[in-house]
Structures are given as C-alpha cells and as structure tokens.
Design an enzyme around this catalytic site. Structure first.
Site: not given
Length: 542
Positions: A45-46, A48, A67, A90, A297, A416
């Site tokens: 992105g800008s 970075e 991402e 970003h 679980h 999970g």
C-alpha cells in the site's frame, strides 16, 4: 523452531554507496540479510512504498492477493525453513484483513516478523487518511510483541528485538508499526547478536520425571506439534521404543510427531475430556511431549486423566504449563528434554503394548467415500511427499487411512480458523524447493484464500491441489449433535452448491480436472502427482 543460537549470515557493514549514517531503509535491509530473511511477503500500500525504493537484487518479493494469503504463505515458509519470515502489511486495513491468519500463526507457534505501514509522523496528530490508531494494540493478544518505535532511528533495533522474540521458544508472530517517513531518516546499523532460543530442562524436575518413567509399568506418550517444530521426531521415537510406550497424537495438532505406521502408534486423541480419559485408560503414566494437556473443543466433566495414572508434561510454553490441571510440567525445549531422558540408564524391559487395530479397507462406491479417496492417495503418493491439509471434516478419516510417515511432511492449522491451507501450501513449497507438495483442502476451506492458486501458477510450483468436494461445511453438520441437533439435520448456512472449482482454477491459469468416478481416481491422482507445475483435482465425495 531453532535448536541453536541465531547466527548472522554476515556482519552488518555499509556498502560503498552508503555513508556512515545509513537510512532506516538501508539499516533494515542489512539486518534482514543478517537474519537470512531476504524473502518479503506482502501486499503493498502507499504507506509501505518507501521500503521498496531501489529494491535490492538479492531480495525477492512474494505478492499475495489478499493479506490473509500473505500471512498464510509466510507461515508455511517459516515452518518449512525453520526461520522467521518477514511480512509487510498495509497499515490498519491490511493488519485487519490478516488478523485471522495471524491468530493461526500464533496458535501454530510460527515465528513471523510483521511490519505494518503507518502514516507519516508529521501528520499523525491530524488523524490522516490510512493512519492506524493505537497501531501496537491492534494485533494483540495474538502477537508476542508489538511496538511503534518512538523515533525513526529506533526502527532497526525494534526489528532486531522483534526477530529474537519471534524465534524464542515458544515461537510466534511479532509486529512493528513503521511510519512512512521513517524509512528515509538517518540512523545506525544494528549489529546482529547470538541469542539462545532453546530452553534447557531443570535437572531436579527432569530427574523426578525420569525416575517416574523408569518405574512405571504401562506408559503412554502423547506427542504434539512441538515435537516436529523442535526437531525432536527421532529422539521421541527412540524414547518410545526404549520404554515400549504406546504413542498417541495430541488433539488439534498442526504438525505430526510420530510415524503413523509404527508398531507403537496408537492413533489420535479427540478434543473431548471423557474420550481422552477412556482412550488413555489402563496406563499408569502419561507423558505429554510438546503439547497442551489437553486441548478440548467441548465442555466435559470428570477427571482429566484416568484413575491411577500420573501425568507428566514437557512443553516450551510456560502459559500452557500454568493452566495444565494435573501432574508435573517441565518447561523446556522438547528435543533437549527428551535427549536428557535418553541419557539416563536404560529402564527395565517392558512388553510391547497391544497394536493399533487397522481400519477395514475402503471400497469404491458412487459417490466415492472420503476414506476411499485418502486410501488411494496414500497408495499413490511417495512417503516423503509433504501434506498441507485443511479439510476439517475429512481429518478423522485421514487419521485412519493416510498415515504421516516422516518428520516435516505434514502441516495444518491449530487455530480452527479456516483460510490457512491454500496459502500455507505456497509457503511450504517455497521453503522446500523441489519437493512434491500435496494440498488437501475442503471445498469450504479453499474459498477463504483460493487466490493463493495464482501464486502457485506464477511460480510454477510442483503442487497437487486436491479439493475434497462434498458441497457443504460438513464439519459443522457433524458437530451439530453436540449442541442438541438431531443427527443428519440440515443446518442453515452450511450448503455450498454450484461452485465449479475447475473453472475457478483455470481462470487463474492452473490445470484442473474434475473426478467423480472412483474407477478414474487412481490414474487421476497419479497423473496429478507427476505434474511439473501446479494442478488442481476437484474430487466429488459423499
């Protein structure tokens, strides 16, 4: 993840084009070289872009189309290479998109150094577009460390600290937020250091554990992901054979820890308290290696271990040791701890425990069963092929019909949360170049990061993607009776009709084949496993 101190690849010295006061970008690039992190996973992105000015030729950039794909690829790559992977996200939006995958990396114990863009410091007081409020707080609690350095010149040191923390046991992701104008600011190079990452066992507790193991009559081992992460597969195998211990795999493991075709292997524990107690019944000592004791679980009642048994745990995570409800916990590197137990005198001989009962052979049917698919895949594939799996409803069947034979040949997610498998497959393939990778993915799971297939095509990776297509979120339907649903009930939101995975794959340039006939399965799998590049097999199952 790493058994020895971190060793820099080469000293951090300036190049002829750099002054004695490098920029933050120069210092960070050099530090990444020193840590052998010259592959950058990202979706730019800008905020970075300054990092990539004059992108160094000895680095490679692995673009992910979302991402979650970026972090999933880096997770697989870090596990395959046994070194932290470097990620560039970003700002807040990118970190937000990635959070599910960061959660999985945290549960997997994967070392990731994540950088996130931030708006320039000069305009942060004005709440600018694309700024990240409380950037260091955003990824918590699923990072070991996060910071936005107070000064630009502190960025290289913050990244060095982040790397060491990511690699220290238990490994995990870390995050550094970096304002866009920091990259051009002057700073100093950071010299890499040797930092020990393994935890040695405490002698007194080890002696207590060893003496109890030697004196017991019917030991059982429960092995977890930490065994393979810490390169302890061979030593655990040796220890089990020394004691003739029956060996179970702990619930919800992201790695295998014992050969599935070994005479002592007993199977996989479910994530239910009462069933664990029943399966471990008859053993007077339970030694848990590299795993929680135990991951549940659903809620349960009664004891956590069988009556008359004692519990010992060897784990590298102090938090896990703290909540373990019974027994003795030894916090240490799994490999160092098991090696210390092997250094003790040989115990008295014990008889072999009863062997695991093998499942009945699956037969072809129409539609074909998951058991037949996985049985056939096991017969066709090479023993050293690498499985990356995210097919939750097929996993119990896989445990019976497709053993994992060797260390570092099985990866899945411990969280999970879906979306790991397709992306992690790319990272594992990059980290294990030349190896045949099999991506075993449920149709529902695949749709979270299906765009990772584009990376496989662009990189021409030898991956066989197998979509286990049952047209539904089958794991939810199978779990529903736990909450009072009648078996076979139709659940809202669990049906996935009308998806053509062959067409989706071909749209990304990947070869793809549909298989719905059990008689054609063997040849289709064999052809798919011999492909030079990626191929997708969409396989209809009951």
């Amino acid at each position: 993840m790493s058994k020895s101190p971190v060793k820099p690849a080469r000293p951090a010295t300036a190049t002829s084009s750099e002054t004695s006061r490098p920029t933050v970008r120069h210092a960070v690039i050099q530090l990444l070289r020193d840590f052998n992190m010259t592959t950058i996973f990202g979706n730019p992105g800008s905020t970075e872009l300054p990092l990539f000015l004059d992108f160094p030729p000895d680095f490679r950039y692995q673009l992910g189309l979302q991402e979650a794909v970026v972090v999933g690829m880096a997770d697989g790559y870090a596990q395959a290479t046994r070194n932290a992977a470097f990620i560039n996200l970003h700002s807040a939006a990118g970190v937000g998109n990635a959070m599910g995958a960061i959660f999985t990396a945290y549960k997997n114990g994967t070392p990731l150094v994540i950088t996130a863009g931030q708006q320039a410091r000069a305009i942060l007081p004005y709440d600018p577009f694309l700024s990240s409020a409380n950037a260091a707080e955003l990824p918590k609690p699923y990072v070991k460390y996060s910071i936005e350095p107070a000064r630009a010149e502190d960025v290289p040191q913050a990244l060095a600290r982040a790397y060491y923390m990511a690699m220290q046991q238990p490994c995990g992701p870390v995050l550094v937020s970096i304002p866009a104008d920091d990259w051009a600011r002057p700073c100093s190079y950071v010299e890499p250091r040797m930092v020990s990452t393994a935890i040695a066992p405490e002698p007194k507790v080890l002696e207590h554990m060893g003496a109890a193991l030697d004196a017991c009559q019917r030991p059982a081992f429960v092995v977890g992901s930490g065994v393979d992460r810490d390169s302890a597969w061979d030593s655990v195998l040796q220890l089990a054979e020394r004691h003739n211990a029956r060996v179970w795999t702990a619930p919800m493991c992201s790695r295998a820890g014992f050969p599935g075709d070994h005479r002592l292997f007993a199977g996989y524990l479910p994530a239910e308290r009462e069933k664990i107690v029943a399966l471990l019944g008859g053993h007077d000592l339970i030694l848990v290696l590299g795993a929680p004791a135990f991951t549940y679980h659903v809620e349960g009642t009664g004891p956590h271990i069988p009556e008359g048994a004692s519990l010992f745990q060897m784990v590298d995570d102090a938090n896990i040791a703290a909540w373990t409800p019974n027994g003795t916990s030894l916090i240490c590197s799994t490999d160092l701890g098991v090696q210390a137990l092997l250094n003790r005198p040989a115990p008295p001989a014990r008889p072999l425990p009863e062997a695991r009962r093998q499942p009945a052979r699956a037969e072809p049917s129409s539609p074909m069963s998951v058991a037949y698919l996985l049985q056939t895949l096991d017969e066709v594939r090479a023993r050293d092929s690498i499985i990356v799996e995210e097919a939750p409803s097929a996993r119990p069947v896989m445990h019976r019909y497709m053993p994992i034979y060797l260390s570092e040949t099985f990866y899945t997610m411990a969280s999970g949360g879906l979306g790991y498998g397709m992306a992690a497959t790319i990272g594992v393939a990059l980290g294990k170049p030349g190896r045949r990778i099999i991506s075993l993915i449920g149709d529902g799971s695949s749709l979270y990061t299906f765009q990772a297939l584009w990376n496989a095509v662009q990189l021409k990776l030898p991956i066989t993607f197998i979509i286990v297509k049952n047209g539904r979120y089958a794991a939810l339907e199978e779990f529903a009776p736990t909450f009072g649903f009648e078996p076979g009930s139709q659940l809202e939101g669990c049906s996935l009709p009308g998806i053509d995975f062959v067409a989706l794959a071909k749209g990304m340039g990947c070869k793809a084949v549909h298989v719905d006939d059990a008689a054609a399965l063997h040849d289709a799998l064999r052809t798919g496993l011999q492909s030079d590049g990626p191929v997708l097999l969409e396989i209809d199952v009951a």
